[in-house]
Design a protein around this motif. Sequence first.
Motif, PDB file in Angstrom:
ATOM      1  N   VAL A 232      80.856 -24.158 -31.773  1.00 18.39           N
ATOM      2  CA  VAL A 232      79.833 -23.627 -30.870  1.00 18.39           C
ATOM      3  C   VAL A 232      79.292 -22.309 -31.434  1.00 18.39           C
ATOM      4  O   VAL A 232      79.999 -21.301 -31.441  1.00 18.39           O
ATOM      5  CB  VAL A 232      80.397 -23.377 -29.453  1.00 18.39           C
TER       6      VAL A 232
ATOM      7  N   TYR B 104      76.043 -18.474 -19.740  1.00 15.81           N
ATOM      8  CA  TYR B 104      76.455 -19.872 -19.655  1.00 15.81           C
ATOM      9  C   TYR B 104      77.716 -20.204 -20.450  1.00 15.81           C
ATOM     10  O   TYR B 104      78.246 -21.300 -20.339  1.00 15.81           O
ATOM     11  CB  TYR B 104      75.323 -20.783 -20.162  1.00 15.81           C
TER      12      TYR B 104
ATOM     13  N   CYS C 141      80.409 -23.680 -20.767  1.00 13.92           N
ATOM     14  CA  CYS C 141      80.525 -24.487 -21.986  1.00 13.92           C
ATOM     15  C   CYS C 141      81.994 -24.614 -22.398  1.00 13.92           C
ATOM     16  O   CYS C 141      82.487 -25.722 -22.646  1.00 13.92           O
ATOM     17  CB  CYS C 141      79.708 -23.838 -23.105  1.00 13.92           C
TER      18      CYS C 141
ATOM     19  N   SER D 225      84.090 -26.760 -20.016  1.00 15.48           N
ATOM     20  CA  SER D 225      83.836 -28.203 -20.131  1.00 15.48           C
ATOM     21  C   SER D 225      84.705 -28.825 -21.215  1.00 15.48           C
ATOM     22  O   SER D 225      85.035 -30.014 -21.167  1.00 15.48           O
ATOM     23  CB  SER D 225      82.351 -28.469 -20.416  1.00 15.48           C
TER      24      SER D 225
ATOM     25  N   LEU E  91      78.466 -28.080 -30.074  1.00 18.70           N
ATOM     26  CA  LEU E  91      77.749 -27.841 -28.830  1.00 18.70           C
ATOM     27  C   LEU E  91      76.866 -26.614 -28.971  1.00 18.70           C
ATOM     28  O   LEU E  91      77.157 -25.725 -29.778  1.00 18.70           O
ATOM     29  CB  LEU E  91      78.721 -27.577 -27.666  1.00 18.70           C
TER      30      LEU E  91
ATOM     31  N   ALA F  28      75.768 -23.236 -26.897  1.00 16.69           N
ATOM     32  CA  ALA F  28      76.582 -22.421 -25.998  1.00 16.69           C
ATOM     33  C   ALA F  28      76.145 -22.476 -24.541  1.00 16.69           C
ATOM     34  O   ALA F  28      76.880 -22.026 -23.661  1.00 16.69           O
ATOM     35  CB  ALA F  28      76.581 -20.971 -26.474  1.00 16.69           C
ATOM     36  N   ASP F  29      74.956 -23.017 -24.261  1.00 11.06           N
ATOM     37  CA  ASP F  29      74.496 -23.122 -22.868  1.00 11.06           C
ATOM     38  C   ASP F  29      74.601 -24.557 -22.327  1.00 11.06           C
ATOM     39  O   ASP F  29      74.103 -24.852 -21.241  1.00 11.06           O
ATOM     40  CB  ASP F  29      73.061 -22.599 -22.707  1.00 11.06           C
ATOM     41  N   ASP F  30      75.268 -25.438 -23.070  1.00  6.27           N
ATOM     42  CA  ASP F  30      75.405 -26.839 -22.658  1.00  6.27           C
ATOM     43  C   ASP F  30      76.856 -27.178 -22.329  1.00  6.27           C
ATOM     44  O   ASP F  30      77.752 -26.342 -22.458  1.00  6.27           O
ATOM     45  CB  ASP F  30      74.877 -27.764 -23.760  1.00  6.27           C
ATOM     46  N   ARG F  31      77.096 -28.452 -21.942  1.00  5.67           N
ATOM     47  CA  ARG F  31      78.447 -28.869 -21.549  1.00  5.67           C
ATOM     48  C   ARG F  31      78.733 -30.287 -22.027  1.00  5.67           C
ATOM     49  O   ARG F  31      77.821 -31.111 -22.136  1.00  5.67           O
ATOM     50  CB  ARG F  31      78.582 -28.848 -20.019  1.00  5.67           C
TER      51      ARG F  31
ATOM     52  N   TRP G 212      73.992 -31.987 -31.592  1.00  8.20           N
ATOM     53  CA  TRP G 212      75.034 -31.955 -30.570  1.00  8.20           C
ATOM     54  C   TRP G 212      75.299 -33.280 -29.863  1.00  8.20           C
ATOM     55  O   TRP G 212      76.200 -33.352 -29.043  1.00  8.20           O
ATOM     56  CB  TRP G 212      74.766 -30.848 -29.545  1.00  8.20           C
TER      57      TRP G 212
ATOM     58  N   TYR H  33      76.950 -35.881 -22.879  1.00  8.26           N
ATOM     59  CA  TYR H  33      76.555 -34.487 -23.124  1.00  8.26           C
ATOM     60  C   TYR H  33      75.549 -34.063 -22.068  1.00  8.26           C
ATOM     61  O   TYR H  33      74.649 -34.829 -21.704  1.00  8.26           O
ATOM     62  CB  TYR H  33      75.923 -34.373 -24.520  1.00  8.26           C
TER      63      TYR H  33
END
Length: 344
Positions: free
Chosen positions: A8, A16, A20, A23, A88, A90-93, A161, A210
């Motif tokens: 990441v 966020y 991340c 998750s 990933l 850094a603002d996703d999960r 990602w 994702y």
Amino acid sequence: MCRFSIVVPVYQAEKYLEECICSILKQEKESWELILVDDGASDGSPEICDRYAGKYPQIKVLHQQNTGPLLARCRGFEKAKGTYLLSLDADDRLSEQALKRLDETLEQEDADILIFGYQRLDEDCKKKKQGYRLKNELYEGGQKTELFLELWEKNSFNLVWNKVFRTDFVRQRLRVPEELKKVKTGDDAVIVTPLLLQANKIRTISEILYEYRTVPESISRSFNRQKGQDVLLYRTYMFKQLQQAGMMNEKIEKRFYEVTCKTMSYILSQCARSSMGKEKLDFIRGLIESRLYQESLPYSKTAGFSRRKRASFWLLRHRLFRPFIWYECVQASAKRICLKYIKK
């Protein structure tokens, strides 16, 4: 042995980042390591990284001066100990079942690359937007036309990602050209394009694993001059890679230029609506006179543009730059008013 190395890149992501990281901590599959690459962030992101690394031995932090997301991600790849690489933003999960499902699939098919679906969410992750599901297919050898068309159709070609890569395959095949190392917009494509072209076995699955957060201030949604230059660089790089691999047949060429036309149209609209001032005209002129833009123009008729976008093309085609800027600004204002009214 570690099964998955999850990389990441972290830059100004304190809002966020914990979501991340959490998750990944929630994953049922336990054989993983998380590599957080602090790319010179000046907010609270480095402290968050260190706090989680101090609490969980599977989490490692690499602190460095800012190099941009491409080199930050590549540094994480270099330090990875897992059999497979996953990355990933850094603002996703990741969805809670992601690593378990990926591991089950890779047990059946030891692919160079595994590609899965994703879900777009709003900034608060409360409202689902568009989801993208792929076919369940196995692609072997050099026949990748149908795969590439499928990926472009589902907005999944350029993304790093929603893909798992075999670590030794990446280390053998990924070489980032010097002129592309500073690219921030399109950095995913610089990694993904050569790997897709060189892979012998690629597996796609339909599961959505994702969660992609739509963040208004993110790199992909903001605008500056470098962003336009990056688009020219990475799209030209993609074209050359496809051409050198012998993939530029009629279907691929058509779809490549349709996507390019849409991408550059989006960049031009962002520029027109930005606060660049007098630089706008110079940038717009330079972009539409580029070889890549000119070569993509014949494909604008089949790219699926809305009536509003077709009007923008007409203004640009006739070199009516100031009316184009005015038109785009009016459209942006109208959109803001509508959204404000809907929220009320």
